[in-house]
Design a protein around this motif. Structure first.
Motif, PDB file in Angstrom:
ATOM      1  N   ASP A 125       4.441  -3.476   1.386  1.00 53.69           N
ATOM      2  CA  ASP A 125       5.783  -3.214   1.899  1.00 53.69           C
ATOM      3  C   ASP A 125       6.369  -1.952   1.251  1.00 53.69           C
ATOM      4  O   ASP A 125       6.125  -1.685   0.065  1.00 53.69           O
ATOM      5  CB  ASP A 125       6.686  -4.419   1.608  1.00 53.69           C
ATOM      6  N   GLU A 126       7.141  -1.215   2.039  1.00 53.42           N
ATOM      7  CA  GLU A 126       7.776   0.044   1.581  1.00 53.42           C
ATOM      8  C   GLU A 126       6.734   0.975   0.950  1.00 53.42           C
ATOM      9  O   GLU A 126       6.968   1.590  -0.098  1.00 53.42           O
ATOM     10  CB  GLU A 126       8.908  -0.251   0.587  1.00 53.42           C
ATOM     11  N   PHE A 127       5.614   1.106   1.611  1.00 45.53           N
ATOM     12  CA  PHE A 127       4.512   1.849   1.003  1.00 45.53           C
ATOM     13  C   PHE A 127       4.774   3.354   0.950  1.00 45.53           C
ATOM     14  O   PHE A 127       4.039   4.090   0.290  1.00 45.53           O
ATOM     15  CB  PHE A 127       3.205   1.565   1.749  1.00 45.53           C
ATOM     16  N   HIS A 128       5.823   3.836   1.633  1.00 48.27           N
ATOM     17  CA  HIS A 128       6.164   5.262   1.537  1.00 48.27           C
ATOM     18  C   HIS A 128       6.589   5.645   0.120  1.00 48.27           C
ATOM     19  O   HIS A 128       6.660   6.842  -0.207  1.00 48.27           O
ATOM     20  CB  HIS A 128       7.292   5.605   2.520  1.00 48.27           C
ATOM     21  N   MET A 129       6.864   4.635  -0.743  1.00 46.74           N
ATOM     22  CA  MET A 129       7.316   4.929  -2.100  1.00 46.74           C
ATOM     23  C   MET A 129       6.166   5.111  -3.081  1.00 46.74           C
ATOM     24  O   MET A 129       6.389   5.326  -4.279  1.00 46.74           O
ATOM     25  CB  MET A 129       8.254   3.821  -2.586  1.00 46.74           C
ATOM     26  N   LEU A 130       4.926   5.022  -2.599  1.00 43.21           N
ATOM     27  CA  LEU A 130       3.783   5.297  -3.470  1.00 43.21           C
ATOM     28  C   LEU A 130       3.821   6.745  -3.962  1.00 43.21           C
ATOM     29  O   LEU A 130       4.300   7.644  -3.256  1.00 43.21           O
ATOM     30  CB  LEU A 130       2.470   5.051  -2.729  1.00 43.21           C
ATOM     31  N   THR A 131       3.316   6.971  -5.140  1.00 42.52           N
ATOM     32  CA  THR A 131       3.252   8.336  -5.658  1.00 42.52           C
ATOM     33  C   THR A 131       2.180   9.130  -4.918  1.00 42.52           C
ATOM     34  O   THR A 131       1.328   8.570  -4.224  1.00 42.52           O
ATOM     35  CB  THR A 131       2.934   8.329  -7.159  1.00 42.52           C
ATOM     36  N   ARG A 132       2.221  10.437  -5.080  1.00 47.85           N
ATOM     37  CA  ARG A 132       1.236  11.289  -4.416  1.00 47.85           C
ATOM     38  C   ARG A 132      -0.175  10.954  -4.878  1.00 47.85           C
ATOM     39  O   ARG A 132      -1.118  10.917  -4.068  1.00 47.85           O
ATOM     40  CB  ARG A 132       1.555  12.763  -4.723  1.00 47.85           C
ATOM     41  N   GLU A 133      -0.317  10.687  -6.169  1.00 49.05           N
ATOM     42  CA  GLU A 133      -1.636  10.336  -6.689  1.00 49.05           C
ATOM     43  C   GLU A 133      -2.124   9.012  -6.112  1.00 49.05           C
ATOM     44  O   GLU A 133      -3.313   8.831  -5.820  1.00 49.05           O
ATOM     45  CB  GLU A 133      -1.596  10.264  -8.220  1.00 49.05           C
ATOM     46  N   ALA A 134      -1.187   8.063  -5.932  1.00 46.01           N
ATOM     47  CA  ALA A 134      -1.559   6.761  -5.372  1.00 46.01           C
ATOM     48  C   ALA A 134      -2.007   6.902  -3.923  1.00 46.01           C
ATOM     49  O   ALA A 134      -2.972   6.260  -3.489  1.00 46.01           O
ATOM     50  CB  ALA A 134      -0.380   5.796  -5.484  1.00 46.01           C
ATOM     51  N   PHE A 135      -1.287   7.743  -3.163  1.00 41.86           N
ATOM     52  CA  PHE A 135      -1.695   8.001  -1.775  1.00 41.86           C
ATOM     53  C   PHE A 135      -3.111   8.575  -1.725  1.00 41.86           C
ATOM     54  O   PHE A 135      -3.954   8.147  -0.921  1.00 41.86           O
ATOM     55  CB  PHE A 135      -0.724   8.964  -1.106  1.00 41.86           C
ATOM     56  N   ASN A 136      -3.382   9.539  -2.584  1.00 41.31           N
ATOM     57  CA  ASN A 136      -4.709  10.167  -2.597  1.00 41.31           C
ATOM     58  C   ASN A 136      -5.803   9.169  -2.956  1.00 41.31           C
ATOM     59  O   ASN A 136      -6.909   9.207  -2.407  1.00 41.31           O
ATOM     60  CB  ASN A 136      -4.724  11.331  -3.586  1.00 41.31           C
ATOM     61  N   ALA A 154       3.841  -1.426   5.703  1.00 39.18           N
ATOM     62  CA  ALA A 154       5.184  -1.456   6.298  1.00 39.18           C
ATOM     63  C   ALA A 154       6.077  -0.427   5.625  1.00 39.18           C
ATOM     64  O   ALA A 154       6.021  -0.243   4.398  1.00 39.18           O
ATOM     65  CB  ALA A 154       5.796  -2.851   6.148  1.00 39.18           C
ATOM     66  N   THR A 155       6.913   0.248   6.425  1.00 43.95           N
ATOM     67  CA  THR A 155       7.793   1.287   5.873  1.00 43.95           C
ATOM     68  C   THR A 155       9.051   1.443   6.713  1.00 43.95           C
ATOM     69  O   THR A 155       9.027   1.230   7.927  1.00 43.95           O
ATOM     70  CB  THR A 155       7.064   2.639   5.789  1.00 43.95           C
ATOM     71  N   THR A 156      10.122   1.827   6.041  1.00 46.58           N
ATOM     72  CA  THR A 156      11.366   2.183   6.728  1.00 46.58           C
ATOM     73  C   THR A 156      11.558   3.697   6.793  1.00 46.58           C
ATOM     74  O   THR A 156      12.525   4.166   7.380  1.00 46.58           O
ATOM     75  CB  THR A 156      12.575   1.554   6.006  1.00 46.58           C
ATOM     76  N   ASN A 157      10.647   4.441   6.179  1.00 50.61           N
ATOM     77  CA  ASN A 157      10.748   5.903   6.153  1.00 50.61           C
ATOM     78  C   ASN A 157       9.384   6.512   6.448  1.00 50.61           C
ATOM     79  O   ASN A 157       8.677   6.983   5.535  1.00 50.61           O
ATOM     80  CB  ASN A 157      11.256   6.396   4.794  1.00 50.61           C
ATOM     81  N   LEU A 158       9.014   6.513   7.708  1.00 53.97           N
ATOM     82  CA  LEU A 158       7.699   7.009   8.088  1.00 53.97           C
ATOM     83  C   LEU A 158       7.540   8.495   7.790  1.00 53.97           C
ATOM     84  O   LEU A 158       6.426   8.969   7.521  1.00 53.97           O
ATOM     85  CB  LEU A 158       7.477   6.757   9.586  1.00 53.97           C
ATOM     86  N   GLU A 159       8.658   9.242   7.819  1.00 50.66           N
ATOM     87  CA  GLU A 159       8.568  10.682   7.594  1.00 50.66           C
ATOM     88  C   GLU A 159       8.126  11.027   6.174  1.00 50.66           C
ATOM     89  O   GLU A 159       7.712  12.171   5.911  1.00 50.66           O
ATOM     90  CB  GLU A 159       9.917  11.349   7.885  1.00 50.66           C
ATOM     91  N   LYS A 160       8.193  10.076   5.253  1.00 49.26           N
ATOM     92  CA  LYS A 160       7.774  10.328   3.873  1.00 49.26           C
ATOM     93  C   LYS A 160       6.285  10.049   3.643  1.00 49.26           C
ATOM     94  O   LYS A 160       5.786  10.249   2.536  1.00 49.26           O
ATOM     95  CB  LYS A 160       8.611   9.476   2.920  1.00 49.26           C
TER      96      LYS A 160
END
Length: 485
Positions: A125-136, A154-160
């Motif tokens: 949930d709210e996965f847009h809040m992951l850090t850049r390193e976590a995304f990579n 799931a996310t409320t901020n897809l643009e991020k």
């Protein structure tokens, strides 16, 4: 402690889920055909069913029933997922676990096969809040996860979310729920709980939820805690909804420009404990309903003004002060007052009897100070509230020629207001004190440089124009001071 309503009545199968028909149909068919994608993104505002849908998908994939419709809701797997105790359905909150270490744990765990069911499902949930390193760190796993592993993000901020992640997932958009569907669902809960309710109260709650079902259910529970029922009176008192008579009275006062009525209503709002934001929402909704019934330019202008006030109020610390000042400045009073006086045939004041100015013009004051005091007093006494306020806040200087007074606004906002109303102000000033006003930022090459010789003025104007500064100077973004050698 009793279970909160939104959890107690959370949908447990697609047939109970309100709205999102396209999402339910596509996912349902994919599961039936056993063509499930390895990673999904559920995007939408809060309370629209993203996490609920993710749980239903997890239950459908792991349901142990053979012949009945999935999910059955009664098998051990379905019950475990409802109780958040299923070993193969892992829910994470990326707002709390957003670092690379958490993602590394997931990457290591996905290599193990499911224990209780057919699929291992990760719901983040709210996965847009992951850090850049976590995304990579998550990218490779998202692209080629092991067999029998599904990611639902799931996310409320897809643009991020980075494009590299988006390209590896199927994206579903969860739309805000319509008020009618929310009211129907609230009615079903009220009946199940044995609560007394009326339709208008449910509509108020549905509107206040702004498309979020969870917010709507929580609001209804708050109303029930306050009064024990869901009546119109209890909803108004709990949510701070003013009577419709007050809203209509405000619209009338705002449209016609009645400062006394506007300030009286503002005092009532604060003394009764209501919020100005909720009140403005009520006013805007009423004006929109009027526009549907009959579209006029006046109502469109009124709606625009109300919207601008709402934006200013959102970030203001002094809510009451901001509300009153903005409403007074945006109200139709100043304009309507000028039009009434200008068009009236019964006005006897010698100030506006201008058919023969040479004979009927009043005697002019000999000093600049008395002339300005006379003008300001006239604006105040004749209820030109906005002009009086703007003139009082401005710095006024006399030009060398003596026939023009230069106004320097105290802010860009005041400058724009003065610019729009300068013609009206000059009409009154010429009749009353025989002088005109000029905005200081309009005097480039004129009053500002009148102390320079002609060649110097032409040179300064040439430099300003070629540097592209004329527009910024005109709008007050750049100020010029002249100093003597």
């Amino acid at each position: 402690m009793s279970e909160v309503l939104y959890r107690k009545y959370r949908p447990r199968k697609f047939s109970e889920l309100v709205g999102q028909d396209q999402v339910k149909e596509i996912l349902g068919r994919a599961i039936e055909k056993d063509s499930v994608f390895h990673a999904y993104i559920f995007s939408g505002s809060r309370g629209t069913g993203k996490t609920t849908t993710a749980r239903i998908v997890a239950k459908m994939l792991n349901c142990l029933a053979e012949d009945s419709e999935k999910p059955c809701g009664i098998c051990d797997s379905c019950k475990a997922i409802d109780a958040s105790s299923h070993m193969d359905v892992i829910e994470l909150d990326a707002a709390s676990y957003r670092g690379i270490d958490e993602i590394r744990k997931i990457r290591d765990a996905v290599s193990y096969r499911p224990v209780m069911g057919r699929f291992k499902v990760y719901i983040i949930d709210e996965f847009h809040m992951l850090t850049r390193e976590a995304f990579n760190a998550l990218l490779k796993t998202l692209e080629e996860p092991p067999d029998k592993v599904i990611f639902i993000l799931a996310t409320t901020n897809l643009e991020k979310v980075p494009e590299t992640v988006l390209s590896r997932c199927q994206i579903f958009y969860f739309k805000p729920l319509i008020e009618r569907d929310i009211a129907t669902y609230l009615e079903r809960i009220a009946k199940s709980e044995g609560l007394e309710y009326d339709d208008k109260a449910l509509r108020f709650i549905s509107k206040a939820a702004h498309g979020g079902m969870r917010d709507a259910v929580n609001l209804m529970e708050r109303v029930v805690s306050y009064s024990g029922d869901v009546s119109e009176e209890s909803v108004r008192a709990t949510l701070g909804i003013l009577p419709e008579e007050v809203v209509k009275e405000f619209i009338t006062a705002f449209s016609s420009g009645e400062p006394a009525s506007i300030l009286k209503i503002s005092e009532e709002i604060q003394s009764a404990g209501y919020t100005y934001e909720v009140f403005l929402e009520q006013v805007i909704d009423t004006v929109k309903d009027q526009l549907i019934a009959e579209s006029t330019d006046e109502r469109f202008k009124l709606l625009l003004s109300l919207w601008e006030i709402t934006k200013e109020l959102k970030f203001a610390e002094d809510k009451r002060g901001t509300f009153e000042v903005m409403v007074l400045l945006k109200s139709g009073y100043e304009k309507s007052a000028i039009e009434r006086i200008g068009k009236s045939e019964n006005v006897k004041s010698e100030v506006f009897e201008t058919s023969d100015k040479s004979e009927k013009a009043p005697k002019r004051d000999t000093t600049e100070e008395n002339s300005l005091s006379k003008l300001i007093d006239h604006l105040r006494n004749n209820n030109f509230v906005l002009l009086w306020t703007l003139l009082s806040l401005s710095k006024i200087t006399r030009s060398e020629s003596g026939g023009v007074l230069t106004l320097e606004a105290d802010s860009n906002y005041s400058y724009d207001l003065l610019k729009d109303r300068l013609e009206s102000l000059n009409g009154i000033a010429e009749d009353l004190i025989g002088k005109r006003f000029l905005l200081s930022n309009e005097s480039v090459g004129g009053n500002l440089f009148e102390g320079l010789d002609k060649d110097s003025q032409e040179y300064v104007n040439f430099v300003i124009s070629n540097l592209g500064l004329k527009d910024d100077i005109y709008k007050g973004k750049i100020k010029i001071d002249l100093e003597e050698d």
